[in-house]
Each structure stands twice: as C-alpha cells, then as structure tokens.
Design a protein around this motif. Sequence first.
Motif, mmCIF file in Angstrom:
data_model
loop_
_atom_site.group_PDB
_atom_site.id
_atom_site.type_symbol
_atom_site.label_atom_id
_atom_site.label_comp_id
_atom_site.label_asym_id
_atom_site.label_seq_id
_atom_site.Cartn_x
_atom_site.Cartn_y
_atom_site.Cartn_z
ATOM 1 N N ASP A 46 0.786 -0.970 0.165
ATOM 2 C CA ASP A 46 -0.230 -0.308 -0.464
ATOM 3 C C ASP A 46 1.001 1.480 0.034
ATOM 4 O OD1 ASP A 46 -1.876 -1.433 -0.253
ATOM 5 O OD2 ASP A 46 -2.487 -1.913 1.953
ATOM 6 N N ALA A 47 1.884 1.437 0.877
ATOM 7 C CA ALA A 47 3.076 2.538 0.355
ATOM 8 C C ALA A 47 3.427 2.283 -0.264
ATOM 9 C CB ALA A 47 3.674 2.283 1.885
ATOM 10 N N ALA A 48 4.031 1.918 -1.084
ATOM 11 C CA ALA A 48 4.148 1.311 -2.400
ATOM 12 C C ALA A 48 4.212 2.508 -3.362
ATOM 13 C CB ALA A 48 4.964 0.673 -2.911
ATOM 14 N N LEU A 49 1.675 1.816 -4.053
ATOM 15 C CA LEU A 49 0.986 2.159 -4.578
ATOM 16 C C LEU A 49 1.146 3.719 -4.362
ATOM 17 C CD1 LEU A 49 -1.522 -0.475 -4.117
ATOM 18 C CD2 LEU A 49 0.053 -0.125 -6.009
ATOM 19 N N LEU A 50 1.085 4.604 -2.441
ATOM 20 C CA LEU A 50 0.973 5.945 -3.368
ATOM 21 C C LEU A 50 2.158 6.817 -2.897
ATOM 22 C CD1 LEU A 50 -0.263 5.982 1.012
ATOM 23 C CD2 LEU A 50 -1.688 6.908 -0.824
ATOM 24 N N ARG A 51 3.496 5.797 -3.255
ATOM 25 C CA ARG A 51 4.863 6.382 -3.194
ATOM 26 C C ARG A 51 4.590 6.581 -5.373
ATOM 27 N NH1 ARG A 51 8.955 8.898 -1.001
ATOM 28 N NH2 ARG A 51 9.555 7.221 0.934
ATOM 29 N N LEU A 52 3.924 5.538 -5.857
ATOM 30 C CA LEU A 52 3.875 5.314 -7.147
ATOM 31 C C LEU A 52 3.116 6.590 -7.724
ATOM 32 C CD1 LEU A 52 3.812 2.112 -7.615
ATOM 33 C CD2 LEU A 52 6.543 3.695 -8.276
ATOM 34 N N GLU A 53 2.222 6.902 -6.597
ATOM 35 C CA GLU A 53 1.246 8.048 -7.108
ATOM 36 C C GLU A 53 1.878 9.398 -6.972
ATOM 37 O OE1 GLU A 53 -1.828 8.976 -4.723
ATOM 38 O OE2 GLU A 53 -2.918 6.399 -5.241
ATOM 39 N N LEU A 54 3.094 9.784 -6.506
ATOM 40 C CA LEU A 54 3.694 10.569 -6.634
ATOM 41 C C LEU A 54 5.254 11.011 -7.851
ATOM 42 C CD1 LEU A 54 3.758 11.757 -2.823
ATOM 43 C CD2 LEU A 54 2.314 12.373 -4.633
ATOM 44 N N VAL A 55 5.100 9.702 -7.948
ATOM 45 C CA VAL A 55 6.093 9.137 -9.066
ATOM 46 C C VAL A 55 6.872 8.166 -9.822
ATOM 47 C CG1 VAL A 55 8.259 8.578 -6.554
ATOM 48 C CG2 VAL A 55 9.284 9.596 -8.806
ATOM 49 N N ALA A 56 7.193 8.347 -10.736
ATOM 50 C CA ALA A 56 7.533 6.866 -11.089
ATOM 51 C C ALA A 56 8.935 6.091 -11.691
ATOM 52 C CB ALA A 56 6.386 6.752 -12.906
ATOM 53 N N PRO A 57 9.358 5.424 -11.168
ATOM 54 C CA PRO A 57 10.717 5.198 -11.007
ATOM 55 C C PRO A 57 11.141 4.493 -11.714
ATOM 56 C CG PRO A 57 9.853 3.808 -9.401
ATOM 57 C CD PRO A 57 8.289 4.892 -9.881
ATOM 58 N N ASP A 58 12.270 4.323 -12.305
ATOM 59 C CA ASP A 58 13.285 3.583 -12.694
ATOM 60 C C ASP A 58 12.928 1.895 -13.308
ATOM 61 O OD1 ASP A 58 14.508 5.545 -15.067
ATOM 62 O OD2 ASP A 58 14.635 6.042 -13.489
ATOM 63 N N ALA A 59 12.432 1.377 -12.219
ATOM 64 C CA ALA A 59 12.374 0.534 -11.277
ATOM 65 C C ALA A 59 11.753 -0.008 -10.457
ATOM 66 C CB ALA A 59 13.598 0.018 -12.153
ATOM 67 N N ILE A 60 11.946 -1.086 -9.990
ATOM 68 C CA ILE A 60 11.114 -1.284 -8.596
ATOM 69 C C ILE A 60 12.197 -2.775 -8.530
ATOM 70 C CG2 ILE A 60 9.007 -2.254 -7.125
ATOM 71 C CD1 ILE A 60 7.937 -0.799 -9.156
ATOM 72 N N LEU A 61 12.360 -3.415 -7.036
ATOM 73 C CA LEU A 61 12.710 -3.743 -6.497
ATOM 74 C C LEU A 61 11.430 -4.313 -5.518
ATOM 75 C CD1 LEU A 61 16.217 -3.495 -5.609
ATOM 76 C CD2 LEU A 61 15.533 -4.502 -7.125
ATOM 77 N N LEU A 62 11.144 -5.579 -5.433
ATOM 78 C CA LEU A 62 9.428 -6.143 -4.744
ATOM 79 C C LEU A 62 9.628 -6.891 -3.831
ATOM 80 C CD1 LEU A 62 6.903 -4.572 -4.510
ATOM 81 C CD2 LEU A 62 6.400 -5.991 -6.473
#
Length: 300
Positions: A46-62
Amino acid sequence: MPERMEHADAQRPVVLVVDDAPSSLGMLCDTLEGEGYTVLVARDGDAALLRLELVAPDAILLDAVMPGLSGFDTCRLIKANPALAHIPVIFMTGLSETPHVLEGFSCGGVDYVVKPLRAQEVAARLHTHTRNARMTRLAREAVDVAGFGVLLVDARGRVAWRSPQAELWLQTMDGVAEEGRLPDPIYAALDGGTGQGFLSLTGVHLSVRNMGRVGMGETMLLLEQRSANAAAPSRLADAALTPRETEVLSWLAKGKTNRDIGDILGMSHRTVNKHLEHVFEKLGVETRAAAAALATGHVF
C-alpha cells in the motif's frame, strides 16, 4: 559487473525498494546509491502504491511476502495501470519454489532473485533491466515525433501500452467504457489482420494500421490523424514503413545523427544506414532533409 553509472549531466535513475524489513537491505541500498541510483523505500504494498502516485521510478525491487498486500498482488496493480506498466519489477524474496517463481513472472515481474541477496548481483540485474526499459520507452515514444500514435493490444483486446500521442487521441474519443478498453471501431483493425483502415470517431479522424504481432501475444497498431475531408492517406502513411524504420525516421526528424540513432536504438550505425536507405526508397526522397520534412508534417 556493469560500468559504474555516471550522471553528471543527467538525472539519476530512481529505484523503489519495497520490503517490510528495509533495515536488512542496508548493504543493497548503499550499493545502489554508490552505483548512481536514487533509492526510495516503502515498507509494504500500500505504501508503494502511494509513492507511485507521486513518482514513476525507473525500476522497482519488490519483496513477495509482506503484511497486507502481497508483492505479487502489488505487482498486478502496478501492471494494470498504463502509466506505470512500463516500469520493470524485480522480485526479491526468500520464496524459491518453482510455483512462486512462476507466479512472480506471471504477474508481470521481469526478474526474480532469492534472499539472502547478493548486492552486486542485484545491482547488475537492475542495471540491465533499467537500461532495456529506458531504451524501449524511448524507441516507442519516438514514433510520436513522426505524427503517429502507438497502441500495443494484448491477446484479450486490452491496451497493454500506449504512446503519449495515442493517449491524447484516445482521451478525445467516445467509446472508452473502462480503463484499458479501446473504442469499439478500433477493434475492427485487430480483427482484420495486418493492413490499414480509416476511422471517423467523435472529434478525431484516424488511420489505423495493424502492424501485426510484436511478441508476447501483443499486436501493434499505428494511429495517424487525418483531416475530416482527406481523400487519401498521407504520403508518410502510404509508405508502409516498418516499426523499426518509423523509429529511425522519427529520430532523424529530431536532428540525430546515424551514430546517435544507433546508440538510442541499440544498433550499429551501418544498420541505421540500411534502414534509412529503405525509408528514402519508400518515401521517394533522396536526402535526409526531405525525409525529415515529411516526418514533421511539411508538404513538398
């Protein structure tokens, strides 16, 4: 190990690390910072999805296993969002059984590393996936310069990816009933096989060219806007350029040299020369300036 990434004149690439125990990833984060990345951290899906509303990173380690939303479900939500679907997701988890690995790929991951992590290995994989994703995005968006929009449609008829120009045109059309769905008339282009057709939709008149399958069950459609009373396709549309020839032409129109185009698209400058020979022949021109003028909409 890839070369250390230098970004004196370019923005540092951003990686989002999603793990419920980020303190255990200190060495990994330090390694990535040392390789030139800006590292963002989220403790759960959920915290990751909130961050993705503000910034689109070049990659995600999940991480795959987290309290609440699992990493697999988080990845599915990311891939369902057209604005985020292009971001490579690399799973890092203690789950090493084959069913878990298969689920990681089936939900949209591009790679899967098993804990305990080896920071240098993760950095090497991240470097490769980030570079490939960036080059793919640049190549796809390049066709917008030539006056085209691009749609990739999956085997179930849903939009898998759309270029910025295609997105603008879709927003003006009627018939987009739900996220990821195309206006009904465009589906006719998918049913008709490769070739070209013309659509008159509310507010937009488009030619739609089915370029066929481009891998992983996806079909590429090239869109070009036409005037409402145009009697024939434009000279550029009538040339039937391949997707690769269109990419080369679009970068030519932006003033790039053959060597620049080769670096952007991952090919030798000799291969670029060969593509341009085909482009010039199909367009009926003899110079770079003439081809660039057609690509930018000038009339001879």
